[in-house]
Write an enzyme that holds these catalytic residues in place. Structure first.
Site, short mmCIF file in Angstrom:
data_model
loop_
_atom_site.label_atom_id
_atom_site.label_comp_id
_atom_site.label_asym_id
_atom_site.label_seq_id
_atom_site.Cartn_x
_atom_site.Cartn_y
_atom_site.Cartn_z
CE1 TYR A 80 -3.54 2.51 0.98
CE2 TYR A 80 -1.88 3.61 2.04
CZ TYR A 80 -3.01 3.61 1.85
OH TYR A 80 -3.89 4.82 1.96
CD GLU B 60 -5.60 4.12 -1.31
OE1 GLU B 60 -5.85 4.77 -0.29
OE2 GLU B 60 -6.67 3.71 -2.11
#
Ligand code: GDP
Ligand code: MN
Length: 367
Positions: A101, A189
């Protein structure tokens, strides 16, 4: 303003972040063509703005063209958390060895960009923050200082990605920060950032732009699926479709809607010298976009002639099956003739942008 995954991916790719091979499709025949061209197993990903698509059934895989068409049909006829799916991203199916992530977000409390990264990707960050907060590396950046490549590697090291991945993961983090800055983003992201046998790839992409800075970024508007068309079209999150002739006027129209407490559903610039046909195309485009409750058409005729606009409006409203109320501001070149045509067709108009925007918001609130 949130961008669709495929738009965000194109921007990431421009910045040197690897993405899977993929193409967008709006119907099953396009999916079939894409599959035949790619000729390998694919992932079909619903392009929606809500998060957690995977869990909600918005991502499916297919191994052959017939299967791809069936799956596409299913996805295009469903809603993901209440959002209709109009576009599919058809991508090569990648084999995942590891999921990480990485994100950059503006941390309002600290008034600084914040990088968050974790070697436990794939799950939503909120979930990770509650189950394994110690596995998230957090790194604030002073916006006045340059963010240097070695800092990206430092974050990768803290993530615990293993020595051979420190440099590639660090480099992606650095590039993601470049995107964040360049596009005045609120959020950039990648979840998951994946390791495959072919290297490191952004398997998903999120990009949320600061609404107040949109005027600086006409370039990303060109990435929209309507780039082939005569005009620039961007879907937004509200319910009032804003159409104007010229980017500046369209943006001002959006501001006026917001000032009156409304939320724009589209940015659609029909450009200069729009013919009745272009007006019709533009109106039909917003009419077919389901969140739109009211249309605010803002025209200040210059090269664009008010009578052409009136003709396009009248024809479209006559023919359209879905009745969406329209508030039109029509002034400029040939305005008398345009206004006369509207009058004759029983369509009311405004001559000031302010009063038209106000009327559009009031109308929307009353529905
Ligand atoms: P999200 O649910 O909206 O976050 O959508 P993502 O694009 O992040 O996909 C959700 C999950 O589906 C990922 O975390 C992966 O585990 C899986 N996934 C997505 N694309 C692929 C793919 O091409 N191959 C494989 N094996 N898994 C995938
Ligand atoms: Mn994801």
């Amino acid at each position: 303003m949130k961008l669709y995954e495929y738009n965000a991916k194109l921007i990431f790719k421009n910045e040197g972040i690897p993405i899977p091979e993929g193409y967008t499709a709006r119907d099953t025949s396009e999916v079939k063509k894409i599959f035949e061209k790619m000729d390998k197993p694919v992932a079909l990903k619903s392009q929606v703005l809500v998060g957690g698509r995977g869990k909600a059934g918005g991502i499916k895989f297919a191994e052959d063209p017939q299967n791809a068409v069936e799956v596409a049909e299913e996805l295009l006829s469903t809603e993901i958390k209440g959002e209709k799916v109009n576009i599919l991203l058809v991508e090569e199916k990648v084999s995942i060895q590891k999921e990480f992530y990485v994100s950059v977000a503006f941390d309002r409390a600290n008034k600084k960009p914040l990088i968050m990264a974790s070697a436990e990707g794939g799950v939503e960050i909120e979930e990770l923050a509650s189950t394994n907060p110690e596995k998230i590396v957090k790194y604030h950046i002073n916006p006045l200082d340059e963010f240097l490549p070695y800092e990206g590697r430092e974050i990768a090291r803290k993530m615990g990605v293993g020595s051979s991945l420190i440099s590639p993961v660090g480099s992606i983090i650095w590039k993601l920060y470049q995107v964040f800055q360049k596009y005045d983003a609120q959020l950039a992201e990648i979840n998951p950032l994946i390791i495959t046998d072919k290297g490191i790839i952004a398997a998903d992409a999120k990009l949320e732009l600061e609404d107040d800075s949109l005027y600086k970024h006409k370039e990303f508007m060109e990435l929209d699926e309507y780039q082939e068309e005569e005009f620039a079209f961007v879907k937004l999150e509200g319910d009032i479709a804003v159409i104007g002739n010229g980017a500046g006027l369209t943006l001002t129209g959006m501001d006026m809607i917001k000032l009156n407490g409304g939320e724009p559903a589209t940015f659609l610039d029909i450009g200069g010298g729009a013919s009745p046909d272009i007006i019709k195309k533009a109106l039909n485009l917003v009419i077919s976009y389901s969140p739109v409750k009211v249309i605010f058409l803002n025209v200040l005729g210059g090269i664009t002639r008010a009578d052409d606009v009136a003709k396009g409006v009248i024809k479209t409203l006559e023919e359209s099956e879905r009745k969406v109320p329209l508030v039109i501001r029509l002034t400029g070149t040939n305005e008398k003739e345009g206004q006369r045509l509207l009058d004759a067709a029983g369509i009311s108009f405004e001559t000031s942008m302010e009063s038209a925007a106000k009327k559009a918001v009031q109308l929307c609130n009353s529905l």
